[in-house]
Enzyme design. Structure first.
Site, PDB file in Angstrom:
ATOM      1  N   HIS A 181       0.828  -1.196   0.000  1.00  0.00           N
ATOM      2  CA  HIS A 181       0.000   0.000   0.000  1.00  0.00           C
ATOM      3  C   HIS A 181       0.865   1.249   0.000  1.00  0.00           C
ATOM      4  O   HIS A 181       1.987   1.246   0.475  1.00  0.00           O
ATOM      5  CB  HIS A 181      -0.994   0.018   1.162  1.00  0.00           C
ATOM      6  N   ILE A 182       0.305   2.282  -0.594  1.00  0.00           N
ATOM      7  CA  ILE A 182       0.968   3.573  -0.687  1.00  0.00           C
ATOM      8  C   ILE A 182       0.165   4.570   0.135  1.00  0.00           C
ATOM      9  O   ILE A 182      -1.053   4.628   0.026  1.00  0.00           O
ATOM     10  CB  ILE A 182       1.023   4.052  -2.154  1.00  0.00           C
TER      11      ILE A 182
END
Length: 108
Positions: A97-98
């Protein structure tokens, strides 16, 4: 898509946990963070359970970063930050995830 039962992001992707979805395509999903660091803080996640971003396919990587760019442009319009901070995560929740965090002068 490969998912893992005890992963919160996989639970969201499977419809078993609620989330406020901001954007979605065939490989990625963007949602609002439930513990935001700033107003508009979003997470862009891979739809396939992959702990480390560098293990994504080229198509998944392209999707993830293109979505991050698209959503960052929307965050800039909505919140007028100085910039949108981006960093890749995966240690605490081992699902790529960013973080997208609208950031203004004086923020910690």
């Amino acid at each position: 898509m490969k998912t893992v039962d005890n992963c919160i992001f996989c639970q969201i992707l499977n419809g078993n946990s609620p989330a406020h979805i901001v954007d979605e395509d065939s490989h990625s999903l963007c949602l609002l963070d439930i513990n935001p660091l700033a107003e508009g803080h979003c997470l862009v996640i891979s739809k396939r359970h992959v702990p480390w971003w560098h293990d994504l396919t080229e198509e998944e990587t392209s999707s993830l970063f293109c979505m991050a760019r698209r959503v960052s442009q929307r965050l800039k319009k909505a919140f007028s930050p100085d910039f949108v901070c981006l960093y890749a995560r995966g240690r605490r929740i081992p699902h790529t995830h960013i973080f997208l965090v609208p950031t203004k002068s004086g923020d910690v």
